[in-house]
Motif scaffolding. Sequence first.
Motif, PDB file in Angstrom:
ATOM      1  N   ASP A   1      99.315   1.516  23.218  1.00 48.28           N
ATOM      2  CA  ASP A   1      98.974   2.179  22.037  1.00 48.28           C
ATOM      3  C   ASP A   1      98.684   3.578  22.661  1.00 48.28           C
ATOM      4  O   ASP A   1      98.030   3.719  23.379  1.00 48.28           O
ATOM      5  N   TYR A   2      99.689   4.455  22.234  1.00 45.52           N
ATOM      6  CA  TYR A   2      99.647   5.961  23.037  1.00 45.52           C
ATOM      7  C   TYR A   2      98.541   6.756  22.547  1.00 45.52           C
ATOM      8  O   TYR A   2      97.948   7.074  23.671  1.00 45.52           O
ATOM      9  N   GLU A   3      97.991   6.690  21.469  1.00 41.79           N
ATOM     10  CA  GLU A   3      96.726   7.521  21.079  1.00 41.79           C
ATOM     11  C   GLU A   3      95.316   6.881  21.918  1.00 41.79           C
ATOM     12  O   GLU A   3      94.545   7.534  22.413  1.00 41.79           O
ATOM     13  N   LYS A   4      95.218   5.434  22.034  1.00 38.19           N
ATOM     14  CA  LYS A   4      94.292   4.837  22.837  1.00 38.19           C
ATOM     15  C   LYS A   4      94.414   4.987  24.456  1.00 38.19           C
ATOM     16  O   LYS A   4      93.272   5.222  24.823  1.00 38.19           O
ATOM     17  N   ILE A   5      95.469   4.910  24.821  1.00 37.97           N
ATOM     18  CA  ILE A   5      95.546   5.078  26.236  1.00 37.97           C
ATOM     19  C   ILE A   5      95.397   6.740  26.473  1.00 37.97           C
ATOM     20  O   ILE A   5      94.793   7.096  27.698  1.00 37.97           O
ATOM     21  N   GLN A   6      95.586   7.509  25.747  1.00 41.46           N
ATOM     22  CA  GLN A   6      95.297   8.904  25.993  1.00 41.46           C
ATOM     23  C   GLN A   6      93.780   8.999  25.873  1.00 41.46           C
ATOM     24  O   GLN A   6      93.285   9.992  26.633  1.00 41.46           O
ATOM     25  N   GLN A   7      93.145   8.330  25.056  1.00 37.56           N
ATOM     26  CA  GLN A   7      91.847   8.410  25.078  1.00 37.56           C
ATOM     27  C   GLN A   7      91.216   8.030  26.250  1.00 37.56           C
ATOM     28  O   GLN A   7      90.173   8.393  27.040  1.00 37.56           O
ATOM     29  N   VAL A   8      91.738   6.808  26.859  1.00 41.19           N
ATOM     30  CA  VAL A   8      91.294   6.266  28.034  1.00 41.19           C
ATOM     31  C   VAL A   8      91.535   7.156  29.333  1.00 41.19           C
ATOM     32  O   VAL A   8      90.632   7.601  29.958  1.00 41.19           O
ATOM     33  N   MET A   9      92.664   7.891  29.238  1.00 39.34           N
ATOM     34  CA  MET A   9      93.011   9.098  30.193  1.00 39.34           C
ATOM     35  C   MET A   9      91.933  10.165  30.061  1.00 39.34           C
ATOM     36  O   MET A   9      91.212  10.925  30.931  1.00 39.34           O
ATOM     37  N   LEU A  10      91.761  10.608  28.788  1.00 37.55           N
ATOM     38  CA  LEU A  10      90.699  11.781  28.620  1.00 37.55           C
ATOM     39  C   LEU A  10      89.594  11.431  29.222  1.00 37.55           C
ATOM     40  O   LEU A  10      88.882  12.252  29.835  1.00 37.55           O
ATOM     41  N   ASN A  11      89.198  10.343  28.792  1.00 41.30           N
ATOM     42  CA  ASN A  11      87.536   9.857  29.292  1.00 41.30           C
ATOM     43  C   ASN A  11      87.375   9.752  30.728  1.00 41.30           C
ATOM     44  O   ASN A  11      86.370  10.381  31.331  1.00 41.30           O
ATOM     45  N   LEU A  12      88.404   9.307  31.423  1.00 40.09           N
ATOM     46  CA  LEU A  12      88.337   9.049  32.909  1.00 40.09           C
ATOM     47  C   LEU A  12      88.429  10.362  33.486  1.00 40.09           C
ATOM     48  O   LEU A  12      87.679  10.751  34.558  1.00 40.09           O
ATOM     49  N   VAL A  13      89.311  11.368  33.122  1.00 41.72           N
ATOM     50  CA  VAL A  13      89.726  12.451  33.906  1.00 41.72           C
ATOM     51  C   VAL A  13      88.355  13.268  33.524  1.00 41.72           C
ATOM     52  O   VAL A  13      87.846  14.320  34.310  1.00 41.72           O
ATOM     53  N   MET A  14      87.724  13.378  32.224  1.00 36.28           N
ATOM     54  CA  MET A  14      86.843  14.163  31.923  1.00 36.28           C
ATOM     55  C   MET A  14      85.466  13.862  32.701  1.00 36.28           C
ATOM     56  O   MET A  14      84.684  14.679  33.252  1.00 36.28           O
ATOM     57  N   ASN A  15      85.254  12.542  32.895  1.00 31.33           N
ATOM     58  CA  ASN A  15      84.279  12.271  33.845  1.00 31.33           C
ATOM     59  C   ASN A  15      84.521  12.616  35.288  1.00 31.33           C
ATOM     60  O   ASN A  15      83.486  12.877  35.809  1.00 31.33           O
ATOM     61  N   SER A  16      85.764  12.424  35.796  1.00 33.69           N
ATOM     62  CA  SER A  16      85.809  13.087  37.247  1.00 33.69           C
ATOM     63  C   SER A  16      85.526  14.575  37.227  1.00 33.69           C
ATOM     64  O   SER A  16      85.164  15.054  38.270  1.00 33.69           O
ATOM     65  N   ILE A  17      85.694  15.156  36.082  1.00 33.12           N
ATOM     66  CA  ILE A  17      85.189  16.693  36.206  1.00 33.12           C
ATOM     67  C   ILE A  17      83.882  16.675  36.004  1.00 33.12           C
ATOM     68  O   ILE A  17      83.042  17.649  36.985  1.00 33.12           O
ATOM     69  N   LYS A  18      83.250  15.973  35.164  1.00 31.11           N
ATOM     70  CA  LYS A  18      81.821  16.123  34.738  1.00 31.11           C
ATOM     71  C   LYS A  18      80.902  15.953  36.170  1.00 31.11           C
ATOM     72  O   LYS A  18      80.005  16.605  36.366  1.00 31.11           O
ATOM     73  N   TYR A  19      81.439  15.042  36.985  1.00 28.82           N
ATOM     74  CA  TYR A  19      80.622  14.439  37.980  1.00 28.82           C
ATOM     75  C   TYR A  19      81.334  14.917  39.354  1.00 28.82           C
ATOM     76  O   TYR A  19      81.087  14.731  40.483  1.00 28.82           O
ATOM     77  N   GLY A  20      82.298  15.909  39.151  1.00 27.03           N
ATOM     78  CA  GLY A  20      82.928  16.322  40.473  1.00 27.03           C
ATOM     79  C   GLY A  20      82.192  17.466  41.172  1.00 27.03           C
ATOM     80  O   GLY A  20      81.291  18.201  40.447  1.00 27.03           O
ATOM     81  N   LYS A  21      82.347  17.818  42.326  1.00 23.91           N
ATOM     82  CA  LYS A  21      81.899  18.650  42.991  1.00 23.91           C
ATOM     83  C   LYS A  21      82.788  20.013  42.869  1.00 23.91           C
ATOM     84  O   LYS A  21      83.749  20.199  42.527  1.00 23.91           O
ATOM     85  N   GLU A  22      81.835  21.273  43.027  1.00 25.72           N
ATOM     86  CA  GLU A  22      82.398  22.452  42.832  1.00 25.72           C
ATOM     87  C   GLU A  22      83.646  22.679  43.778  1.00 25.72           C
ATOM     88  O   GLU A  22      83.143  22.366  44.991  1.00 25.72           O
ATOM     89  N   GLY A  23      84.579  23.121  43.569  1.00 26.30           N
ATOM     90  CA  GLY A  23      85.840  23.308  44.435  1.00 26.30           C
ATOM     91  C   GLY A  23      86.499  21.887  44.703  1.00 26.30           C
ATOM     92  O   GLY A  23      87.130  21.959  45.756  1.00 26.30           O
ATOM     93  N   GLY A  24      86.203  20.934  44.142  1.00 28.08           N
ATOM     94  CA  GLY A  24      86.648  19.467  44.311  1.00 28.08           C
ATOM     95  C   GLY A  24      88.115  19.476  43.822  1.00 28.08           C
ATOM     96  O   GLY A  24      89.059  20.366  43.405  1.00 28.08           O
ATOM     97  N   SER A  25      88.642  18.242  43.504  1.00 29.20           N
ATOM     98  CA  SER A  25      89.843  17.908  43.261  1.00 29.20           C
ATOM     99  C   SER A  25      89.849  16.445  42.280  1.00 29.20           C
ATOM    100  O   SER A  25      88.924  15.597  42.628  1.00 29.20           O
ATOM    101  N   THR A  26      90.938  16.383  41.443  1.00 24.09           N
ATOM    102  CA  THR A  26      90.983  14.907  40.847  1.00 24.09           C
ATOM    103  C   THR A  26      92.604  14.832  40.791  1.00 24.09           C
ATOM    104  O   THR A  26      93.271  15.814  40.389  1.00 24.09           O
ATOM    105  N   GLU A  27      92.912  13.690  41.144  1.00 20.71           N
ATOM    106  CA  GLU A  27      94.327  13.403  41.324  1.00 20.71           C
ATOM    107  C   GLU A  27      94.692  12.242  40.430  1.00 20.71           C
ATOM    108  O   GLU A  27      93.899  11.377  40.225  1.00 20.71           O
TER     109      GLU A  27
END
Length: 352
Positions: free
Chosen positions: A235-261
């Motif tokens: 389901d494109y929209e739901k998988i998009q929501q999954v990706m959004l949540n996971l990447v947003m969390n990595s930014i939210k709890y990421g370090k200044e100057g860090g990275s997400t791959e």
Amino acid sequence: MSISFKKTYKFAVKSALYISLFSVGFISILSYFFFEFNWLFSLTFGVSILVFSFFVLQYRVERFIYRRVKKIYDDISFLDSSEFRNQSITTDMATLTKQVKKFATDKKLEIEMLKDREEYRREFLGNVSHELKTPLFTVQGYISTLLDGAHKDKVLRKKYLERAEKGVERLVYIVEDLDMIGKLEMGDESLELVEFDIVELSQNIMDLLEMQANKKDISLSFDSKYYRPIYVLGDYEKIQQVMLNLVMNSIKYGKEGGSTEIGIEDLTNNKVIVRITDNGEGIEKQNIPRLFERFFRVDKSGNRAEGGSGLGLSIVKHIIEAHDEKIYVESTFGKGSEFSFTLEKVEKASSN
């Protein structure tokens, strides 16, 4: 309930034998001293006593045990044990002991499960109350201030109305997430399965969240170059929501100057695994099993500055499981985390 006796007769036979031996011995002594001793009479008398005692004892003992065992069955049946209600009554102690032990074990497990559910219910209601209370009080506070006279100041009025609007938006966000997770748990949320390029979707997510990542100087990128599309079924929209949540969390709890791959790998012939890896705060080991619980937050300070409903990861898990796929977490506290999930791969014929 019908009676089902397992006739071992061990108790009755032994008891009847003891009575017979005593009776024959007593009669033999009396005959020896007072009458003419007759072996045939003693043997006949002994056998008669043995048979009579056996049947009397067997019947009386069975009836005695049956009445008390029946009461046990009735008492257990009163506790709504369908298994016991449907079984015939047995007076065999070994069988009865096994049945009662099994019943006690099942009831203990049932009680423990009910306690866990009750604890979960209390925690869930407390979390919902806490999540809704903060924006509600915020909205109420600004509106009360405006009603008390602040509405006369145009600058202050606009400022307070904008803040109240943010509180309402947060309430709507929480309610919508609660509605979605409720539908996912009950299986009411249907999936619209389509074939799509997961590489393209991942790039769109990174483009969408680029500004948020830049605020913390976090780089968003693929783990390597992907020159060809990778098609998956979901389901494109739901998988998009999954990706959004996971990447947003990595930014939210990421370090200044860090990275997400983001990485995409072939797992098997018909599966791919999508990985979102960061070098942020990481998660303590004891918190990992609870990550996908509703409203569970690793940060116990209660700080809501980063936003979110507290339902993101729970929704992610339900969406992935609705696809009959798996989600995984690996994390080292202080070093970073990796969330990954599987999807069904679709082979596209290459065009010349």
